[in-house]
Design a protein around this motif. Structure first.
Motif, PDB file in Angstrom:
ATOM      1  N   PRO A  90       0.811  -1.231   0.000  1.00  0.00           N
ATOM      2  CA  PRO A  90       0.000   0.000   0.000  1.00  0.00           C
ATOM      3  C   PRO A  90       0.836   1.269   0.000  1.00  0.00           C
ATOM      4  O   PRO A  90       0.499   2.239  -0.692  1.00  0.00           O
ATOM      5  CB  PRO A  90      -0.828  -0.128   1.287  1.00  0.00           C
ATOM      6  N   LEU A 190      -4.965  -0.952  -5.477  1.00  0.00           N
ATOM      7  CA  LEU A 190      -4.518   0.180  -4.671  1.00  0.00           C
ATOM      8  C   LEU A 190      -3.834   1.241  -5.527  1.00  0.00           C
ATOM      9  O   LEU A 190      -3.991   2.448  -5.278  1.00  0.00           O
ATOM     10  CB  LEU A 190      -3.572  -0.306  -3.577  1.00  0.00           C
ATOM     11  N   PRO A 211      -4.324   5.359  -0.883  1.00  0.00           N
ATOM     12  CA  PRO A 211      -4.091   3.901  -0.909  1.00  0.00           C
ATOM     13  C   PRO A 211      -3.821   3.284   0.465  1.00  0.00           C
ATOM     14  O   PRO A 211      -4.452   2.277   0.802  1.00  0.00           O
ATOM     15  CB  PRO A 211      -2.896   3.751  -1.858  1.00  0.00           C
ATOM     16  N   PRO A 212      -2.914   3.835   1.287  1.00  0.00           N
ATOM     17  CA  PRO A 212      -2.725   3.200   2.601  1.00  0.00           C
ATOM     18  C   PRO A 212      -3.945   3.304   3.497  1.00  0.00           C
ATOM     19  O   PRO A 212      -4.207   2.399   4.301  1.00  0.00           O
ATOM     20  CB  PRO A 212      -1.523   3.943   3.197  1.00  0.00           C
ATOM     21  N   ALA A 215      -6.263   0.596   2.297  1.00  0.00           N
ATOM     22  CA  ALA A 215      -5.714  -0.698   2.706  1.00  0.00           C
ATOM     23  C   ALA A 215      -5.916  -0.944   4.190  1.00  0.00           C
ATOM     24  O   ALA A 215      -6.245  -2.059   4.611  1.00  0.00           O
ATOM     25  CB  ALA A 215      -4.224  -0.763   2.353  1.00  0.00           C
TER      26      ALA A 215
END
Length: 449
Positions: A90, A190, A211-212, A215
């Motif tokens: 991620p 992602l 994205p993180p 995730a």
């Protein structure tokens, strides 16, 4: 005649191939010091980490395949894959794809790029392909480096699967490769979310964090007592569904569904980013993205895709419950125990037995039978029974189980001490890890019984 030649030159000047734009964007990415540092780290750090951990006296036994890092070099890349799916991939997707469009907003270079390329469509394709190339290079570095580190430090030995059976080195190598290939699907999802955030939110750092954050949200969802259909509808499930490759027979259903869902997310998020990119105003140098457009065109279609996927999986598979049933737990524990008992027998140089001769079975209860006999938890208790040829009395062993919501469990031996009470076994060649002391297993969530 002169006017015709000039017109031809203008037309030709406007045709900038995607390949040239791709090379230009790739050079721009690789020339950044943080990208170079990430590439170097991904191709070197995993090998050093796996080699260092493999030589330690204590192993990360709470990590899947971590307890086997002393025994085979193929455990290292799987431990690294578990870490990468939760943290590294991620973050890598965020740094590469989450910033590829926002960087132009911060630098104010859109006008120069549009004058040079003369096509927003080609710009989007070139930037997306360049990001994909760098991400693939980073993922390949993690996989190759961790495998090399494990093989060099430990060796090309058989790998113990999640049901206790031994995988030959060649078979283990193929399955490790397939596990990393399967992890590419959620990584692409992602990365596509990163592209969408980079386009929709402009120079805002929120796009870089998207994205993180997504995730992390999916990881938290996997820990909650959600129905299996909801788990499979999240692209992050493919980061853990590769576990099914290391059972016999392989549990391909959840893995294939997870990969398909991840690819659907990747395609939809990329298409949404493309539509937003074509609609944006490049003349506004202070553009910071459109919150309303990001919600209506960016977020809502992904929510709709999730709802659609939940419905399709729920109709196609028996997956509206937890998927963790008492009979399936008993079958998984008995199968793993039978395989590992044979391994212990070989270590102690006792007469060889087969699974058919052992006739291993398990009786498992949750919360001492006071609650529903299904679902995740650390309150499962199993009594395993087996038979030896020529011995009239059956053997028994007790295990305490901690089962997570994705079906993975850790069985901790609770006696008798000569079977599973000690971490080490005294063999004719020295002390060796006792395979029955603790072992990992996997409950297949999609089977009806």
């Amino acid at each position: 005649m002169t006017a015709t030649v000039a017109a031809d030159k203008v037309v030709r000047a406007r045709r900038v191939p995607v390949s040239r734009g791709y090379r230009f964007e790739l050079v721009k990415l690789v020339s950044q010091w943080r990208i170079r540092l990430l590439v170097l780290a991904c191709w070197i750090a995993p090998a050093l980490f796996v080699a260092g951990v493999s030589r330690q006296s204590t192993l990360p036994s709470d990590t899947l395949f971590g307890r086997w890092m002393h025994a085979t070099g193929w455990a290292g890349p799987l431990v690294m894959l578990g870490f990468a799916g939760t943290y590294a991939l991620p973050l890598l997707s965020s740094v590469v794809a989450g910033d590829v469009f926002a960087a132009e907003d911060r630098l104010g270079t859109w006008r120069h790029l549009l004058v040079a390329v003369r096509s927003p469509r080609r710009i989007f394709v070139a930037k997306s392909l360049a990001s994909l190339t760098v991400i693939l290079l980073l993922v390949a570095g993690l996989a190759v480096s961790s495998a090399v580190g494990g093989l060099v430090s430990v060796g090309n030995q058989p790998l113990v699967g999640l049901d206790g059976h031994l995988l030959a080195p060649s078979d283990a190598a193929v399955r490790v490769l397939l596990a990393w290939v399967a992890a590419l699907a959620p990584t692409l999802a992602l990365a596509a979310i990163g592209l969408l955030g980079s386009v929709a939110l402009g120079r805002s750092p929120t796009g870089l964090l998207l994205p993180p954050v997504v995730a992390l949200a999916m990881s938290v969802a996997q820990m909650l007592p959600l129905p299996v259909a909801v788990r499979l509808a999240l692209p992050g499930y493919a980061f853990i569904a590769w576990n099914g490759l290391f059972t016999s027979p392989t549990q391909l259903g959840p893995l294939l569904i997870g990969v398909a869902v991840s690819l659907a997310w990747a395609v939809l998020a990329t298409a949404l980013a493309y539509l937003l990119f074509l609609r944006r105003d490049f003349t506004n140098l202070a553009y910071d993205g459109s919150g309303r457009r990001a919600l209506t065109i960016g977020a809502l279609p992904l929510v709709g895709l999730t709802a659609l996927t939940v419905g399709v999986v729920a109709v196609a598979t028996p997956s509206m419950g937890s998927g963790i049933k008492q009979d399936k737990v008993q079958r998984s524990v008995a199968t793993a125990f039978a395989h590992l008992y044979r391994m212990q027998t070989e270590q102690l140089h006792r007469p060889a037995v087969t699974e058919a001769q052992l006739r291993a079975s398990a009786a498992c209860t949750k919360s001492d039978g006071q609650a529903a006999q299904e679902g995740a938890g650390n309150d499962w208790r199993c009594v395993v029974t087996w038979h030896l040829p020529g011995v009239p009395v059956a053997g028994t062993a007790i295990y305490q189980l901690d089962i997570t919501s994705d079906g993975r469990f850790v069985a901790d031996g609770d006696g008798p001490k000569e079977v599973n009470g000690y971490f080490l076994l005294r063999t004719s060649t020295g002390d060796a890890p006792n395979p029955l002391w603790q072992f990992d297993g996997n409950v297949e969530l999609l089977t009806p019984h």
